[in-house]
Design a protein around this motif. Structure first.
Motif, mmCIF file in Angstrom:
data_model
loop_
_atom_site.group_PDB
_atom_site.id
_atom_site.type_symbol
_atom_site.label_atom_id
_atom_site.label_comp_id
_atom_site.label_asym_id
_atom_site.label_seq_id
_atom_site.Cartn_x
_atom_site.Cartn_y
_atom_site.Cartn_z
ATOM 1 N N ASP A 2 0.852 -1.182 0.000
ATOM 2 C CA ASP A 2 0.000 0.000 0.000
ATOM 3 C C ASP A 2 0.891 1.238 0.000
ATOM 4 O O ASP A 2 1.634 1.488 0.953
ATOM 5 C CB ASP A 2 -0.909 -0.009 1.238
ATOM 6 C CG ASP A 2 -1.863 1.168 1.250
ATOM 7 O OD1 ASP A 2 -1.905 1.908 0.240
ATOM 8 O OD2 ASP A 2 -2.553 1.352 2.265
ATOM 9 N N LEU A 3 0.801 2.011 -1.081
ATOM 10 C CA LEU A 3 1.702 3.145 -1.232
ATOM 11 C C LEU A 3 1.065 4.479 -0.859
ATOM 12 O O LEU A 3 1.714 5.521 -0.962
ATOM 13 C CB LEU A 3 2.189 3.220 -2.689
ATOM 14 C CG LEU A 3 2.959 2.005 -3.200
ATOM 15 C CD1 LEU A 3 3.390 2.236 -4.648
ATOM 16 C CD2 LEU A 3 4.165 1.733 -2.327
ATOM 17 N N ALA A 4 -0.189 4.443 -0.436
ATOM 18 C CA ALA A 4 -0.912 5.695 -0.202
ATOM 19 C C ALA A 4 -0.193 6.603 0.797
ATOM 20 O O ALA A 4 -0.231 7.830 0.673
ATOM 21 C CB ALA A 4 -2.331 5.397 0.276
ATOM 22 N N ASP A 5 0.451 6.008 1.812
ATOM 23 C CA ASP A 5 1.094 6.803 2.855
ATOM 24 C C ASP A 5 2.608 6.888 2.693
ATOM 25 O O ASP A 5 3.300 7.392 3.588
ATOM 26 C CB ASP A 5 0.772 6.218 4.232
ATOM 27 C CG ASP A 5 -0.720 6.248 4.536
ATOM 28 O OD1 ASP A 5 -1.373 7.223 4.129
ATOM 29 O OD2 ASP A 5 -1.222 5.288 5.136
ATOM 30 N N THR A 6 3.102 6.399 1.573
ATOM 31 C CA THR A 6 4.553 6.428 1.346
ATOM 32 C C THR A 6 4.965 7.804 0.852
ATOM 33 O O THR A 6 4.411 8.321 -0.115
ATOM 34 C CB THR A 6 4.957 5.366 0.313
ATOM 35 O OG1 THR A 6 4.538 4.073 0.772
ATOM 36 C CG2 THR A 6 6.455 5.375 0.090
ATOM 37 N N VAL A 7 5.944 8.406 1.530
ATOM 38 C CA VAL A 7 6.372 9.752 1.176
ATOM 39 C C VAL A 7 7.839 9.757 0.749
ATOM 40 O O VAL A 7 8.608 8.848 1.076
ATOM 41 C CB VAL A 7 6.167 10.728 2.357
ATOM 42 C CG1 VAL A 7 4.697 10.831 2.718
ATOM 43 C CG2 VAL A 7 7.019 10.328 3.551
ATOM 44 N N ILE A 8 8.202 10.775 0.013
ATOM 45 C CA ILE A 8 9.583 10.958 -0.420
ATOM 46 C C ILE A 8 10.439 11.293 0.799
ATOM 47 O O ILE A 8 10.159 12.246 1.528
ATOM 48 C CB ILE A 8 9.674 12.077 -1.472
ATOM 49 C CG1 ILE A 8 8.886 11.698 -2.730
ATOM 50 C CG2 ILE A 8 11.133 12.387 -1.813
ATOM 51 C CD1 ILE A 8 8.695 12.851 -3.702
ATOM 52 N N VAL A 35 15.715 9.757 -6.034
ATOM 53 C CA VAL A 35 14.672 9.958 -5.025
ATOM 54 C C VAL A 35 14.497 8.658 -4.260
ATOM 55 O O VAL A 35 14.446 7.572 -4.870
ATOM 56 C CB VAL A 35 13.337 10.375 -5.685
ATOM 57 C CG1 VAL A 35 12.281 10.648 -4.633
ATOM 58 C CG2 VAL A 35 13.539 11.601 -6.563
ATOM 59 N N GLU A 36 14.370 8.739 -2.933
ATOM 60 C CA GLU A 36 14.307 7.532 -2.112
ATOM 61 C C GLU A 36 13.084 7.519 -1.204
ATOM 62 O O GLU A 36 12.640 8.563 -0.714
ATOM 63 C CB GLU A 36 15.565 7.411 -1.249
ATOM 64 C CG GLU A 36 16.847 7.299 -2.047
ATOM 65 C CD GLU A 36 18.066 7.245 -1.157
ATOM 66 O OE1 GLU A 36 17.910 7.143 0.084
ATOM 67 O OE2 GLU A 36 19.190 7.322 -1.682
ATOM 68 N N ALA A 37 12.560 6.300 -0.985
ATOM 69 C CA ALA A 37 11.483 6.064 -0.015
ATOM 70 C C ALA A 37 11.476 4.592 0.334
ATOM 71 O O ALA A 37 11.675 3.732 -0.546
ATOM 72 C CB ALA A 37 10.127 6.475 -0.584
ATOM 73 N N ARG A 38 11.290 4.275 1.601
ATOM 74 C CA ARG A 38 11.215 2.887 2.074
ATOM 75 C C ARG A 38 12.421 2.066 1.633
ATOM 76 O O ARG A 38 12.297 0.878 1.312
ATOM 77 C CB ARG A 38 9.927 2.214 1.581
ATOM 78 C CG ARG A 38 8.657 2.761 2.207
ATOM 79 C CD ARG A 38 7.485 1.849 1.924
ATOM 80 N NE ARG A 38 6.260 2.346 2.524
ATOM 81 C CZ ARG A 38 5.105 1.682 2.511
ATOM 82 N NH1 ARG A 38 5.035 0.494 1.909
ATOM 83 N NH2 ARG A 38 4.025 2.194 3.071
ATOM 84 N N GLY A 39 13.577 2.668 1.596
ATOM 85 C CA GLY A 39 14.777 1.946 1.237
ATOM 86 C C GLY A 39 14.918 1.648 -0.238
ATOM 87 O O GLY A 39 15.830 0.908 -0.648
ATOM 88 N N VAL A 40 14.046 2.218 -1.067
ATOM 89 C CA VAL A 40 14.077 2.020 -2.519
ATOM 90 C C VAL A 40 14.436 3.350 -3.177
ATOM 91 O O VAL A 40 13.987 4.412 -2.722
ATOM 92 C CB VAL A 40 12.719 1.514 -3.044
ATOM 93 C CG1 VAL A 40 12.727 1.389 -4.569
ATOM 94 C CG2 VAL A 40 12.379 0.173 -2.406
ATOM 95 N N ALA A 41 15.233 3.282 -4.236
ATOM 96 C CA ALA A 41 15.643 4.494 -4.941
ATOM 97 C C ALA A 41 15.119 4.474 -6.369
ATOM 98 O O ALA A 41 15.192 3.456 -7.061
ATOM 99 C CB ALA A 41 17.164 4.624 -4.943
#
Length: 349
Positions: A2-8, A35-41
């Motif tokens: 669920d990416l709805a709450d994933t932020v940069i 750009v990175e989020a949740r350990g992914v670039a």
């Protein structure tokens, strides 16, 4: 996921390694936006120094904590940050950051960007060849044109810079004869009103598909006036939009043969998607500019009913792709849509 709450969480600019990409030459773009989020670039490259610097010093900070999936909201946020400077270089920088975020979104969702834009993207995207550094008056020009056409591109485009009207017409007719089909001509903003009106009656539609960027600036009033003065001349424009006009009014008033805007220079994939819709509504064909080739391929795959053949710059694109782990090369006039997540090709960071 669920990416709805994933932020940069982080934005950075990396200088690309000359030892990996090969020795730099004049005109090479040498930076990547990451750009990175949740350990992914996610990343977009290559990017020129000035837009990269604008991301590093200003826009990157504005993007932090913004939802990864809210591309339109991010676009508005970045343009608001730039204010009256949200044109030209500013839009370019916004577009580079936007494309990096789309790459991140695709990687987090485990989907290609085209699949984020459309439920059923095309697997193959048609391309046309442009070779703007070739001198059509040179002894080897005929061989080069024939060889390029032989690779199966949808059509070809050649540069005819400022020259006498009769010479322009002669070289255009020769190029079409060598190609065995009509060719596009790029004036690279060098003709102006007078030269264009002189050339217009000398060009036949059988030889010339369109004349791209005869004027130095893409101005609505100037192109509307040119349409009246050079009646019947097929023109194309879009890449030279130095400031954001009302796209719909521009296309309706000037009626180009093709709208050739750039997916990064216009502000990124989120903005380009809207411009495609506007062009489709007013029935103006789109042939996306080749500087942002990989994003253009994803857009054309997602919206094949709105975007025609994408420009493939036969000299410059292979140089740009040296910074990528893999290549996206035409075969028989088409390129395959990358099936890996995000933009689909890794940047050599």
């Amino acid at each position: 996921m669920d990416l709805a709450d994933t932020v940069i969480e982080r934005v950075r600019v990396e200088r690309l390694d000359e030892n990996v990409a090969g020795p730099w030459e004049a005109g090479d773009s040498r930076f990547a936006v990451v750009v990175e989020a949740r350990g992914v670039a996610g990343a977009f490259a290559p990017v020129d120094e000035l837009p990269a610097a604008l991301v590093a010093t200003r826009l990157g900070q504005s993007a932090l904590r913004h939802p990864v999936v809210d591309h339109k909201g991010l676009l508005r946020r970045l343009l608001d940050e730039l204010g009256p400077h949200a044109a030209g270089l500013g839009r370019w920088a916004v577009g580079a950051l936007d494309c990096a975020v789309w790459d991140l979104h695709g990687r987090l969702a485990d989907l290609p960007v085209a699949a984020l834009l459309s439920d059923r993207p095309a697997r193959l995207v048609p391309v046309y060849a442009s070779w703007l550094s070739l001198d059509l008056s040179s002894a080897s020009a005929a061989e080069s044109v024939k060889a390029t056409v032989g690779e199966g591109f949808a059509f070809t485009k050649w540069a005819l810079r400022d020259a006498e009207a009769s010479e322009v017409a002669l070289l255009a007719e020769r190029a079409a004869a060598w190609a065995g089909q009509s060719v596009a001509v790029d004036a690279l903003g060098t003709w102006g009103h007078l030269r264009t009106t002189e050339v217009a009656p000398l060009l036949t539609p059988e030889a010339v598909r369109w004349v791209e960027d005869p004027l130095a600036w893409t101005d609505r009033a100037a192109y509307a006036q040119l349409r009246e003065q050079a009646e019947g001349l097929r023109v194309a424009f879009g890449e030279r939009l130095a400031h954001v006009e009302d796209t719909r009014a521009l296309l309706e008033h000037c009626r180009p043969e093709a709208f050739t805007f750039d997916a990064v220079w216009c502000g990124g994939i989120a903005e380009a998607r809207d411009w495609l819709g506007v062009a489709h509504d007013v029935t103006v064909p789109v042939h996306l500019h080749g500087r942002a080739f990989l994003p253009a391929v994803h857009l054309a795959a997602a919206f094949p009913q709105m975007a025609g053949a994408v420009e493939y710059q036969v000299v410059w694109e292979p140089r740009r792709q040296r910074v990528l782990r893999g290549t996206l090369q035409p075969d028989g006039g088409y390129v395959p849509l990358p099936d890996r997540p995000g933009l689909g090709i890794e940047v050599r960071l």
